[in-house]
Design an enzyme around this catalytic site. Structure first.
Site, PDB file in Angstrom:
ATOM      1  N   LYS A   1      44.906   9.177 -53.554  1.00  0.00           N
ATOM      2  CA  LYS A   1      44.470  10.445 -52.976  1.00  0.00           C
ATOM      3  C   LYS A   1      44.706  10.400 -51.476  1.00  0.00           C
ATOM      4  CE  LYS A   1      41.425   9.580 -50.633  1.00  0.00           C
ATOM      5  NZ  LYS A   1      41.284   8.631 -49.451  1.00  0.00           N
TER       6      LYS A   1
ATOM      7  N   TYR B   1      36.466  13.535 -51.178  1.00  0.00           N
ATOM      8  CA  TYR B   1      35.498  13.059 -52.176  1.00  0.00           C
ATOM      9  C   TYR B   1      34.390  14.093 -52.373  1.00  0.00           C
ATOM     10  CZ  TYR B   1      37.639   8.457 -52.008  1.00  0.00           C
ATOM     11  OH  TYR B   1      38.524   7.426 -52.089  1.00  0.00           O
TER      12      TYR B   1
HETATM   13  P1  NAD Z   1      46.573   0.793 -44.816  1.00  0.00           P
HETATM   14  O1  NAD Z   1      46.946   1.227 -43.451  1.00  0.00           O
HETATM   15  O2  NAD Z   1      45.603  -0.346 -44.946  1.00  0.00           O
HETATM   16  O3  NAD Z   1      47.887   0.394 -45.637  1.00  0.00           O
HETATM   17  C1  NAD Z   1      49.040   1.185 -45.637  1.00  0.00           C
HETATM   18  C2  NAD Z   1      50.219   0.355 -46.092  1.00  0.00           C
HETATM   19  O4  NAD Z   1      51.399   1.159 -46.042  1.00  0.00           O
HETATM   20  C3  NAD Z   1      50.487  -0.882 -45.209  1.00  0.00           C
HETATM   21  O5  NAD Z   1      50.841  -1.967 -46.011  1.00  0.00           O
HETATM   22  C4  NAD Z   1      51.675  -0.447 -44.354  1.00  0.00           C
HETATM   23  O6  NAD Z   1      52.495  -1.536 -43.968  1.00  0.00           O
HETATM   24  C5  NAD Z   1      52.429   0.455 -45.324  1.00  0.00           C
HETATM   25  N1  NAD Z   1      53.317   1.419 -44.688  1.00  0.00           N
HETATM   26  C6  NAD Z   1      54.544   1.728 -45.120  1.00  0.00           C
HETATM   27  N2  NAD Z   1      55.134   2.643 -44.344  1.00  0.00           N
HETATM   28  C7  NAD Z   1      54.255   2.908 -43.345  1.00  0.00           C
HETATM   29  C8  NAD Z   1      54.287   3.773 -42.223  1.00  0.00           C
HETATM   30  N3  NAD Z   1      55.336   4.555 -41.972  1.00  0.00           N
HETATM   31  N4  NAD Z   1      53.193   3.807 -41.435  1.00  0.00           N
HETATM   32  C9  NAD Z   1      52.111   3.067 -41.693  1.00  0.00           C
HETATM   33  N5  NAD Z   1      52.032   2.210 -42.753  1.00  0.00           N
HETATM   34  C10 NAD Z   1      53.097   2.148 -43.565  1.00  0.00           C
HETATM   35  O7  NAD Z   1      46.035   2.070 -45.595  1.00  0.00           O
HETATM   36  P2  NAD Z   1      45.112   2.103 -46.896  1.00  0.00           P
HETATM   37  O8  NAD Z   1      43.701   2.220 -46.481  1.00  0.00           O
HETATM   38  O9  NAD Z   1      45.495   1.007 -47.806  1.00  0.00           O
HETATM   39  O10 NAD Z   1      45.521   3.536 -47.522  1.00  0.00           O
HETATM   40  C11 NAD Z   1      46.687   3.719 -48.305  1.00  0.00           C
HETATM   41  C12 NAD Z   1      46.505   4.899 -49.243  1.00  0.00           C
HETATM   42  O11 NAD Z   1      45.414   4.629 -50.109  1.00  0.00           O
HETATM   43  C13 NAD Z   1      46.158   6.215 -48.545  1.00  0.00           C
HETATM   44  O12 NAD Z   1      46.785   7.279 -49.214  1.00  0.00           O
HETATM   45  C14 NAD Z   1      44.658   6.337 -48.692  1.00  0.00           C
HETATM   46  O13 NAD Z   1      44.221   7.684 -48.715  1.00  0.00           O
HETATM   47  C15 NAD Z   1      44.456   5.657 -50.024  1.00  0.00           C
HETATM   48  N6  NAD Z   1      43.113   5.046 -50.115  1.00  0.00           N
HETATM   49  C16 NAD Z   1      42.370   5.321 -51.211  1.00  0.00           C
HETATM   50  C17 NAD Z   1      41.113   4.773 -51.332  1.00  0.00           C
HETATM   51  C18 NAD Z   1      40.294   5.051 -52.551  1.00  0.00           C
HETATM   52  O14 NAD Z   1      39.120   4.681 -52.558  1.00  0.00           O
HETATM   53  N7  NAD Z   1      40.873   5.640 -53.585  1.00  0.00           N
HETATM   54  C19 NAD Z   1      40.613   3.956 -50.325  1.00  0.00           C
HETATM   55  C20 NAD Z   1      41.406   3.664 -49.221  1.00  0.00           C
HETATM   56  C21 NAD Z   1      42.672   4.224 -49.131  1.00  0.00           C
END
Ligand code: NAD
Length: 345
Positions: free
Chosen positions: A98, A186
């Site tokens: 999401k 959420y």
């Molecule tokens: P994060 O920043 O921790 O991780 C993002 C990942 O994408 C990293 O590994 C990064 O290297 C990579 N990436 C690839 N291309 C990139 C770019 N152009 N810029 C930045 N990073 C890039 O983020 P996250 O918290 O893991 O979130 C990722 C996704 O998961 C989002 O869509 C977020 O909404 C979703 N999320 C969902 C939940 C949930 O509870 N369902 C919780 C957290 C995050």
């Protein structure tokens, strides 16, 4: 069912990948990352064979990898649409984090790509697989509060002193308007799955402070009021600059349900108060099952052909509603909606 995980960031590494061990029908078959060291370290830790460790550049070769049936997209939200389309072009099913995407136009493209590929698309709305939220839905279906009148959802935390260059969550191209797509979604979801309705009227406002390096591209807070066809009214608030909140409450004519925290990874608490009865704390189960539960639900739908509880159409509906929230805030007017969440005017 073998999943390729794309985007080895905080959520994938700390939450979802460890939970595959608890899944019955899902396993990690491949990983995709732009960072060779991470590929080696994570690949070794999860026993992913070296030839199942892909880079963004070699991703298209996954089409011929029979070990991979589905791609789980855990990239920054602004990249969901493009990588979903690539995964469908490779003939895989897609579980997408999401928010589904940052515009309804992107969502429509993702749904069309799934149809072309004859593959399934699920949005990773984990609360649908979380016992407290599931019980809340069942209680509303039984009208445990009488007719629903008022809902309230607050989701916030205080973002540290970072800039858009340091954190994609502050970058409009990757995060949209900010807290609404990330956290407020959420509360929006809860308002919809508790009422089992789509709002017919939305009013909203946003706030973007000047002189704060965190909010040069995104909003600090978003507040919205939704009115549903039954007459129920929901207040949503979300912020990246307020002390932590994760609460949902529903107030019917004859009772109140409070969840705090409501949609967190763990520690959910809920209390039911009904007219003429002592209030009760409800403990329907361990919230931890939500993570593996959504993986296995997707595997079940693909293997057994069942309906997906959180399909692409639901993700599209929610992105439309967020667009309506921003439209109301931008114009200072209320927005009227069709039953599918599109704007009437
Ligand atoms: P994060 O920043 O921790 O991780 C993002 C990942 O994408 C990293 O590994 C990064 O290297 C990579 N990436 C690839 N291309 C990139 C770019 N152009 N810029 C930045 N990073 C890039 O983020 P996250 O918290 O893991 O979130 C990722 C996704 O998961 C989002 O869509 C977020 O909404 C979703 N999320 C969902 C939940 C949930 O509870 N369902 C919780 C957290 C995050």
């Amino acid at each position: 069912m073998g999943f390729a995980i794309i985007g080895l960031g905080g959520y994938a590494l700390n939450q979802m990948m460890p939970r595959f061990a608890l899944a019955q029908r899902s396993h990690i078959a491949a990983i995709v990352s732009g960072n060779p060291e991470k590929l080696k370290q994570v690949g070794d830790a999860y026993g992913v064979p070296p030839d199942a460790r892909y880079t963004y550049d070699s991703f298209d070769a996954i089409a011929d990898d029979k070990r991979v049936e589905a791609v789980y997209i855990v990239l920054p939200s602004g990249l969901h649409a493009a990588w979903t389309e690539k995964a469908f072009a490779a003939g895989k099913h897609v579980l997408c984090e999401k928010p589904m995407a940052l515009s309804s136009e992107e969502c429509a493209r993702m749904i069309a790509a799934a149809e072309r590929a004859k593959r399934k698309l699920m949005i990773a709305y984990r609360s649908y697989f979380e016992p407290h939220n599931r019980l809340a839905m069942a209680l509303m279906a039984q009208k445990a509060l009488g007719p629903l009148r008022l809902l309230r959802a607050d989701h916030s935390y205080r973002m540290g002193p970072v800039t858009p260059a340091q954190n994609w969550r502050l970058d409009r191209a990757l995060a949209g308007g900010g807290p609404l797509e990330d956290l407020g979604i959420y509360g929006l979801q809860a308002a919809l799955y508790l009422t089992q309705e789509v709002p017919e009227l939305i009013t909203a406002s946003t706030y973007q402070p000047e002189g704060d390096a965190r909010f040069t591209q995104i909003f600090a807070h978003v507040g919205a009021q939704l009115r549903f066809p039954s007459g129920a009214v929901a207040q949503l608030s979300t912020s990246y600059d307020a002390a932590g909140a994760n609460t949902v409450s529903a107030r019917g004519a004859t009772g109140v349900l409070t969840m705090d925290p409501a949609t967190s990874y763990s520690g959910q608490k809920m209390r039911l108060e009904q007219a003429g009865q002592a209030g009760r704390d409800l403990t329907p189960g361990d919230p931890d099952v939500q993570f593996a539960g959504q993986l296995d639900h997707f595997a079940d739908a693909i293997r057994d052909g069942g309906q997906i509880k959180t399909p692409g159409q639901m993700g599209l509906r929610d992105v439309r509603l967020m667009e309506a929230i921003y439209a109301s805030a931008r114009t200072g007017r209320y927005v009227r909606l069709n039953p599918d969440g599109t704007m009437l005017d």
